[in-house]
Write an enzyme that holds these catalytic residues in place. Structure first.
Site, PDB file in Angstrom:
ATOM      1  CG  ASP A 148      -1.852   1.137   1.342  1.00  0.00           C
ATOM      2  OD1 ASP A 148      -1.776   2.046   0.492  1.00  0.00           O
ATOM      3  OD2 ASP A 148      -2.666   1.141   2.282  1.00  0.00           O
TER       4      ASP A 148
ATOM      5  CG  ASP B 291      -2.823   3.351  -2.526  1.00  0.00           C
ATOM      6  OD1 ASP B 291      -3.900   2.743  -2.356  1.00  0.00           O
ATOM      7  OD2 ASP B 291      -2.237   3.971  -1.616  1.00  0.00           O
ATOM      8  CD  GLU B 292      -5.412  -1.081  -0.009  1.00  0.00           C
ATOM      9  OE1 GLU B 292      -5.888  -2.122   0.449  1.00  0.00           O
ATOM     10  OE2 GLU B 292      -6.005   0.009   0.023  1.00  0.00           O
TER      11      GLU B 292
HETATM   12  P1  TTP Z   1      -5.286   4.938   0.821  1.00  0.00           P
HETATM   13  O1  TTP Z   1      -4.245   3.910   0.572  1.00  0.00           O
HETATM   14  O2  TTP Z   1      -6.445   4.586   1.677  1.00  0.00           O
HETATM   15  O3  TTP Z   1      -4.644   6.239   1.450  1.00  0.00           O
HETATM   16  P2  TTP Z   1      -3.229   6.881   1.227  1.00  0.00           P
HETATM   17  O4  TTP Z   1      -2.396   6.111   0.284  1.00  0.00           O
HETATM   18  O5  TTP Z   1      -3.442   8.312   0.853  1.00  0.00           O
HETATM   19  O6  TTP Z   1      -2.619   6.879   2.672  1.00  0.00           O
HETATM   20  P3  TTP Z   1      -1.983   5.662   3.495  1.00  0.00           P
HETATM   21  O7  TTP Z   1      -0.567   6.078   3.730  1.00  0.00           O
HETATM   22  O8  TTP Z   1      -2.762   5.605   4.754  1.00  0.00           O
HETATM   23  O9  TTP Z   1      -2.099   4.444   2.647  1.00  0.00           O
HETATM   24  O10 TTP Z   1      -5.877   5.451  -0.550  1.00  0.00           O
HETATM   25  C1  TTP Z   1      -5.084   5.605  -1.707  1.00  0.00           C
HETATM   26  C2  TTP Z   1      -5.477   6.814  -2.508  1.00  0.00           C
HETATM   27  O11 TTP Z   1      -6.850   6.743  -2.845  1.00  0.00           O
HETATM   28  C3  TTP Z   1      -5.323   8.105  -1.733  1.00  0.00           C
HETATM   29  O12 TTP Z   1      -4.030   8.658  -1.864  1.00  0.00           O
HETATM   30  C4  TTP Z   1      -6.402   8.967  -2.288  1.00  0.00           C
HETATM   31  C5  TTP Z   1      -7.453   8.026  -2.765  1.00  0.00           C
HETATM   32  N1  TTP Z   1      -8.612   8.017  -1.838  1.00  0.00           N
HETATM   33  C6  TTP Z   1      -9.742   8.755  -2.165  1.00  0.00           C
HETATM   34  O13 TTP Z   1      -9.812   9.373  -3.226  1.00  0.00           O
HETATM   35  N2  TTP Z   1     -10.787   8.763  -1.288  1.00  0.00           N
HETATM   36  C7  TTP Z   1     -10.759   8.104  -0.093  1.00  0.00           C
HETATM   37  O14 TTP Z   1     -11.727   8.163   0.702  1.00  0.00           O
HETATM   38  C8  TTP Z   1      -9.591   7.332   0.232  1.00  0.00           C
HETATM   39  C9  TTP Z   1      -9.524   6.586   1.522  1.00  0.00           C
HETATM   40  C10 TTP Z   1      -8.549   7.331  -0.668  1.00  0.00           C
HETATM   41 MG    MG Z   2      -2.153   4.063   0.483  1.00  0.00          MG
END
Ligand code: TTP
Ligand code: MG
Length: 357
Positions: free
Chosen positions: A10, A104-105
């Site tokens: 992630d 991103d996962e």
């Molecule tokens: P995430 O992996 O949930 O968040 P992140 O990568 O920003 O942070 P983390 O370090 O906790 O992993 O989500 C990935 C991307 O998806 C994030 O950068 C933006 C997008 N996203 C949205 O557009 N809406 C949302 O509600 C979430 C949770 C994420």
């Molecule tokens: Mg992320």
């Protein structure tokens, strides 16, 4: 006992990190990214902004109150998608068993991997390094013997985390978790558990299977297993869907035109329902007929427009059946398929964020 080796990768603060990567002035600063369809809402925030309490899905107004010097940036979805495919290509050098979960996962099953690394950890270290070198971004990785624990592991030491949950420590690890970290337990279930006095993994593990099924239905048995570190869900790789179809085999063969048209109409409605459920956009329609002697013939029509109307599907299907020419022969099967998907990359890697409840 042989354990699988599962990774969950992630990216850290994905959209925000990309913006900071591409604009040095934003580095080290609290920024929030919003994409156009969620204008006014934080899609994600840089870690600098998170220290003020700014979170994903927070209205911009609230975020600015928490952090008045927050820099709000319009997202660039195309760039994020391109990076996502670039990272996917790195994964493909390790395994074919890649299940993208969001932009991103992803889960990777590296039990057998192309590098012949004995440990999941070896793959995780190298993948993190390659993502860093090739995209300039930082990812967190979780390594364990199933998806549930690999995901918890990748969250555990964010950002830039690498966490391994070995089978021998799994239950000890789970015992200390709040139930909200367990797969499928969202705010509503969490509240219900709270009322039953279940707050931690350990408390969940003390409940009987019957008790959990009684209160939570079928999901109760998953919770029962998760609390014991058991999760058999395979890593399911994304496969491009080539067509969506509906077909009927008749109990007794038919030959009457009226009957054939009735069946075609039903199939048109059925295939359209499936097409909509799957978000499939196809520009080719194919009909298939099988005669009672098992001879099978197909005819297709390709147009410019996608098939998203059952009357249109019905019209074209009737014409194609006429082209095949039934000529009074009896049929045992009729089928309609929609093919040639457009926008495959839109439907593919970037699955919608699925909420658990
Ligand atoms: P995430 O992996 O949930 O968040 P992140 O990568 O920003 O942070 P983390 O370090 O906790 O992993 O989500 C990935 C991307 O998806 C994030 O950068 C933006 C997008 N996203 C949205 O557009 N809406 C949302 O509600 C979430 C949770 C994420
Ligand atoms: Mg992320």
């Amino acid at each position: 006992m042989d354990y699988r080796r599962i990774l969950h990768i992630d990216l850290d603060a994905f959209f925000a990190s990309v913006e900071q990567r591409d604009n040095p002035e934003l580095r080290g600063k609290p920024i929030a990214v919003g994409v156009s369809h969620v204008r006014g809402v934080v899609a994600t925030a840089s870690y600098e902004a998170r220290s003020y309490g700014v979170r994903s899905a927070m209205p911009a107004k609230v975020a600015l109150k928490l952090c008045p010097h927050l820099i709000f940036i319009q997202g660039r979805m195309e760039v994020y998608r391109q990076i996502s495919s670039q990272i996917y290509q790195i994964y493909q050098e390790f395994t074919d068993l890649i299940e993208p979960v969001s932009i991103d996962e992803a889960f990777l099953d590296v039990t057998q991997n192309f590098k012949n690394y004995p440990l999941g950890q070896d793959c995780a270290i190298e993948i993190k390094k390659r993502i860093r070198n090739e995209t300039g971004l930082v990812a967190s990785a979780g390594v364990s013997y199933n998806k549930f624990l690999a995901k918890i592991a990748s969250d555990w030491k964010k950002p830039n985390g690498l966490c391994v949950i070995h089978p021998s420590v799994a239950t000890r690890f789970i015992d200390r978790l709040p139930v909200s970290s367990i797969w499928g337990i969202g705010p509503i279930t969490q509240q219900k558990m709270e009322q039953l006095g279940i707050r931690t993994g350990a408390q969940l593990r003390r409940q009987s299977l019957e008790f959990l099924i009684h209160h939570f239905g079928k999901a109760g048995s998953s919770y029962y297993n998760f609390a014991r570190g058991i999760d058999d869900r395979p890593v399911t790789p994304y496969r491009e869907r080539k067509q969506v179809s509906a077909e009927t085999t008749f109990l007794s063969d038919i030959k009457n035109d009226g009957n054939i048209n009735d069946v075609l109409l039903n199939l048109s409605i059925e295939v359209l329902t499936r097409v909509r459920q799957k978000g499939f956009k196809g520009t080719t329609l194919m009909v298939k007929v099988r005669f009672s002697d098992f001879t099978t013939l197909t005819r297709s029509y390709s147009g410019e427009n996608i098939f998203d109307d059952h009357r249109k599907i019905y019209d074209v299907a009737k014409k194609l059946v006429a082209k095949i020419g039934i000529n009074g022969r009896s049929l045992r099967l009729l089928g309609i398929a929609i093919e040639h998907p457009i926008n495959q990359d839109e439907n593919s890697l970037f699955l919608p964020f699925d909420s658990v409840e």
